[in-house]
Design a protein around this motif. Structure first.
Motif, PDB file in Angstrom:
ATOM      1  N   LEU A   1       0.827  -1.200   0.000  1.00 22.73           N
ATOM      2  CA  LEU A   1       0.000   0.000   0.000  1.00 22.73           C
ATOM      3  C   LEU A   1       0.865   1.255   0.000  1.00 22.73           C
ATOM      4  CD1 LEU A   1      -2.761   1.309   0.121  1.00 22.73           C
ATOM      5  CD2 LEU A   1      -2.773   0.980   2.592  1.00 22.73           C
ATOM      6  N   ASP A   2       2.002   1.187   0.698  1.00 20.86           N
ATOM      7  CA  ASP A   2       2.922   2.338   0.698  1.00 20.86           C
ATOM      8  C   ASP A   2       3.402   2.646  -0.704  1.00 20.86           C
ATOM      9  OD1 ASP A   2       2.659   2.552   3.377  1.00 20.86           O
ATOM     10  OD2 ASP A   2       4.651   1.775   3.881  1.00 20.86           O
ATOM     11  N   ASP A   3       3.806   1.609  -1.445  1.00 22.06           N
ATOM     12  CA  ASP A   3       4.295   1.812  -2.810  1.00 22.06           C
ATOM     13  C   ASP A   3       3.190   2.394  -3.696  1.00 22.06           C
ATOM     14  OD1 ASP A   3       6.677   0.802  -1.982  1.00 22.06           O
ATOM     15  OD2 ASP A   3       6.459  -1.146  -2.971  1.00 22.06           O
ATOM     16  N   PHE A   4       1.981   1.856  -3.536  1.00 22.98           N
ATOM     17  CA  PHE A   4       0.873   2.355  -4.354  1.00 22.98           C
ATOM     18  C   PHE A   4       0.554   3.809  -4.012  1.00 22.98           C
ATOM     19  CE2 PHE A   4      -3.717   3.165  -4.749  1.00 22.98           C
ATOM     20  CZ  PHE A   4      -3.813   3.133  -6.129  1.00 22.98           C
ATOM     21  N   TYR A   5       0.623   4.158  -2.716  1.00 18.94           N
ATOM     22  CA  TYR A   5       0.357   5.530  -2.295  1.00 18.94           C
ATOM     23  C   TYR A   5       1.309   6.504  -2.988  1.00 18.94           C
ATOM     24  CZ  TYR A   5       0.892   9.667   0.661  1.00 18.94           C
ATOM     25  OH  TYR A   5       1.028  10.953   1.110  1.00 18.94           O
ATOM     26  N   PHE A   6       2.607   6.223  -2.934  1.00 22.73           N
ATOM     27  CA  PHE A   6       3.582   7.140  -3.541  1.00 22.73           C
ATOM     28  C   PHE A   6       3.473   7.150  -5.059  1.00 22.73           C
ATOM     29  CE2 PHE A   6       5.733   6.402   0.596  1.00 22.73           C
ATOM     30  CZ  PHE A   6       5.804   7.728   1.005  1.00 22.73           C
TER      31      PHE A   6
ATOM     32  N   ALA B   1      -8.304  12.155   0.814  1.00 22.70           N
ATOM     33  CA  ALA B   1      -9.118  11.312  -0.055  1.00 22.70           C
ATOM     34  C   ALA B   1      -8.601   9.875  -0.062  1.00 22.70           C
ATOM     35  CB  ALA B   1      -9.121  11.879  -1.476  1.00 22.70           C
ATOM     36  N   PHE B   2      -7.286   9.708  -0.058  1.00 22.38           N
ATOM     37  CA  PHE B   2      -6.688   8.378  -0.047  1.00 22.38           C
ATOM     38  C   PHE B   2      -7.061   7.632   1.223  1.00 22.38           C
ATOM     39  CE2 PHE B   2      -3.471   5.152   0.341  1.00 22.38           C
ATOM     40  CZ  PHE B   2      -3.161   4.790  -0.961  1.00 22.38           C
ATOM     41  N   ALA B   3      -6.937   8.321   2.381  1.00 19.25           N
ATOM     42  CA  ALA B   3      -7.263   7.689   3.653  1.00 19.25           C
ATOM     43  C   ALA B   3      -8.736   7.329   3.732  1.00 19.25           C
ATOM     44  CB  ALA B   3      -6.879   8.624   4.803  1.00 19.25           C
ATOM     45  N   ALA B   4      -9.601   8.179   3.155  1.00 19.77           N
ATOM     46  CA  ALA B   4     -11.033   7.901   3.186  1.00 19.77           C
ATOM     47  C   ALA B   4     -11.403   6.734   2.282  1.00 19.77           C
ATOM     48  CB  ALA B   4     -11.819   9.154   2.780  1.00 19.77           C
ATOM     49  N   TYR B   5     -10.702   6.604   1.164  1.00 24.22           N
ATOM     50  CA  TYR B   5     -11.041   5.559   0.202  1.00 24.22           C
ATOM     51  C   TYR B   5     -10.534   4.189   0.651  1.00 24.22           C
ATOM     52  CZ  TYR B   5     -11.829   3.258  -4.269  1.00 24.22           C
ATOM     53  OH  TYR B   5     -12.272   2.415  -5.249  1.00 24.22           O
TER      54      TYR B   5
ATOM     55  N   LYS C   1      -9.896   2.408   3.587  1.00 22.77           N
ATOM     56  CA  LYS C   1     -10.086   2.287   5.038  1.00 22.77           C
ATOM     57  C   LYS C   1      -9.658   0.890   5.477  1.00 22.77           C
ATOM     58  CE  LYS C   1     -13.883   5.584   5.370  1.00 22.77           C
ATOM     59  NZ  LYS C   1     -15.301   5.801   5.735  1.00 22.77           N
ATOM     60  N   GLY C   2      -8.375   0.646   5.514  1.00 26.13           N
ATOM     61  CA  GLY C   2      -7.883  -0.662   5.893  1.00 26.13           C
ATOM     62  C   GLY C   2      -7.479  -1.460   4.680  1.00 26.13           C
ATOM     63  N   ILE C   3      -6.751  -2.499   4.904  1.00 25.48           N
ATOM     64  CA  ILE C   3      -6.174  -3.275   3.819  1.00 25.48           C
ATOM     65  C   ILE C   3      -7.203  -4.121   3.097  1.00 25.48           C
ATOM     66  CG2 ILE C   3      -5.601  -5.358   5.109  1.00 25.48           C
ATOM     67  CD1 ILE C   3      -3.325  -3.518   2.613  1.00 25.48           C
ATOM     68  N   GLU C   4      -8.377  -4.385   3.730  1.00 31.53           N
ATOM     69  CA  GLU C   4      -9.376  -5.228   3.080  1.00 31.53           C
ATOM     70  C   GLU C   4      -9.812  -4.644   1.748  1.00 31.53           C
ATOM     71  OE1 GLU C   4      -9.901  -5.624   7.526  1.00 31.53           O
ATOM     72  OE2 GLU C   4      -9.590  -4.042   6.070  1.00 31.53           O
TER      73      GLU C   4
ATOM     74  N   ARG D   1      -3.131   1.062   7.495  1.00 30.44           N
ATOM     75  CA  ARG D   1      -2.107   2.042   7.096  1.00 30.44           C
ATOM     76  C   ARG D   1      -2.747   3.410   7.092  1.00 30.44           C
ATOM     77  NH1 ARG D   1       1.284   5.380   6.589  1.00 30.44           N
ATOM     78  NH2 ARG D   1       2.849   5.512   4.958  1.00 30.44           N
ATOM     79  N   GLU D   2      -2.346   4.277   7.992  1.00 30.68           N
ATOM     80  CA  GLU D   2      -2.887   5.624   8.043  1.00 30.68           C
ATOM     81  C   GLU D   2      -1.818   6.612   7.622  1.00 30.68           C
ATOM     82  OE1 GLU D   2      -4.346   6.260  11.939  1.00 30.68           O
ATOM     83  OE2 GLU D   2      -6.188   5.135  11.616  1.00 30.68           O
TER      84      GLU D   2
END
Length: 392
Positions: free
Chosen positions: A37-42, A61-65, A67-70, A168-169
């Motif tokens: 998820l870190d790689d995808f975020y950057f 927006a990323f954190a809202a979309y 919401k957890g690894i599921e 991941r927050e």
């Protein structure tokens, strides 16, 4: 498959284009970011955000979309291929560990049991070999050991988890943070008016093509002056006294302004503007510049920026002789009005926290002289608003 994510970013105000979204999808197809998820975020931020001031909106927006690894595993990465897991097992696990994996029934059985225990468990559990918890030998949790585990939260223990499930927050960026030189440059770019000045030393490709075509194919090179920011700025900086804690941010502003504006003139003052200013703080007592000279020398199209906390005795603004350093025959308010009469495009940047402004009488007086809509805090948001004000 990520189109809903793209739409959620647009709804949050991130100015991402469809072509940038396609770049992100192409990067994913090339395995630039996989199983992280870190790689995808950057990767997503690099692909979709072209303005540093929108990092805050993107993070929210990323954190809202996600919401957890599921949500991520279900839509982006799907499940880890069983063939890959079997290959890793052959490389990393002992014969005894492989036997335990077979006894549990493989990855599918493991995930099925995890779902069942999540429904059954009602409280935190530590130790043990069944429930989801910490420090035990259960296949689910963190801080313990199991050769075929699913880590939930924490930092891991034996590092042999098949899949990592942890929230991941991302830290929300804030447009009220104190400025750095890079952020200041981004904000100052809102005050731009490009023009071509100087000697013609840049190739004008369009005109060269058109002129060559008109000459029946004979090359006719056309040159133009370099395109530069034509905005002209006068910068007045308060120094000394209560401004000492703000030296660093003022230096950063000064450095960024010198880079962004070709036509920049700067002057220093202490507390408030009077009949003279200066260019060198080491020689301010002997080499002063009459303010009248500045009012007569620079044209009204200059943008004027005052930088100061406006924190002083009210007498320093409204009374003759109010200056703490010399006898001023005319009040500072009168001199400030003369500046405003010549230069209609004028703002004041205040490094003090805005929550203190209404409790400081001198700030209130300065705002009344300016017009309250012309004083802005020395933050990224405040500087952007100030540049918009000057641009109109």
């Amino acid at each position: 498959m990520l189109f809903s994510f793209f739409l959620s970013l647009r709804a949050a105000g991130v100015k991402a284009s469809l072509s940038e979204f396609l770049v992100l999808l192409e990067a994913l197809s090339k395995n630039v970011a996989i199983f992280s998820l870190d790689d995808f975020y950057f990767l997503a931020r690099t692909s979709l955000v072209k303005d540093e001031t929108q990092f805050d909106r993107f993070d929210r927006a990323f954190a809202a979309y996600f919401k957890g690894i599921e949500a991520l595993t279900g839509e982006l990465f799907a499940s880890i291929p069983e063939e890959w897991l079997r290959l890793q097992a052959q490389k990393l696990l002992t014969d005894e560990e492989k036997a335990k994996i077979e006894a549990l029934g493989g990855l599918d059985k493991l995930m099925e049991v995890l779902k069942q225990r999540l429904e059954e468990q009602k409280e935190r559990h530590e130790g043990g070999n069944k429930w989801i918890g910490t420090g035990g030998t259960s296949p689910f949790g963190n801080g313990g050991y199991n050769p075929e585990g699913v880590r939930i939260g924490g930092q891991g223990g034996g590092k042999t988890a098949v899949k990592v499930w942890e929230k991941r927050e991302f830290r929300n960026l804030d447009d009220t943070i104190e400025l750095g030189t890079r952020n200041i440059k981004v904000a100052l770019r809102r005050l731009r008016r490009f023009a071509r000045e100087g000697s013609p030393d840049v190739l004008d490709l369009d005109d060269t093509i058109a002129s060559t075509a008109r000459n029946a194919g004979y090359l006719d090179i056309k040159m133009v002056p370099e395109r530069r920011n034509a905005v002209k700025v006068l910068l007045f900086l308060d120094v000394g006294g209560s401004m000492d804690p703000h030296v660093r941010v003022c230096e950063e502003l000064f450095s960024a302004a010198k880079t962004e504006f070709k036509h920049l003139e700067y002057f220093y003052f202490h507390n408030f503007i009077y009949e003279t200013v200066w260019k060198d703080n080491h020689r301010r007592h002997g080499e002063r510049i009459p303010l009248y000279d500045i009012l007569h020398k620079y044209t009204p199209d200059y943008k004027v920026i005052f930088v100061g906390d406006a924190t002083m005795s009210p007498y320093e603004i409204v009374q003759p002789g109010g200056s703490v350093e010399h006898w001023n025959e005319e009040a500072g308010a009168l001199w400030f009005k003369r500046v405003m009469d010549i230069f209609p495009h004028l703002i004041w940047l205040n490094p003090e926290n805005p929550q203190y402004w209404e409790h400081t009488q001198s700030v209130q007086i300065t705002q009344e002289l300016l017009g309250r809509e012309r004083m802005f805090p020395m933050t990224l948001s405040g500087l952007e608003q100030g540049m918009k004000k000057l641009a109109h």
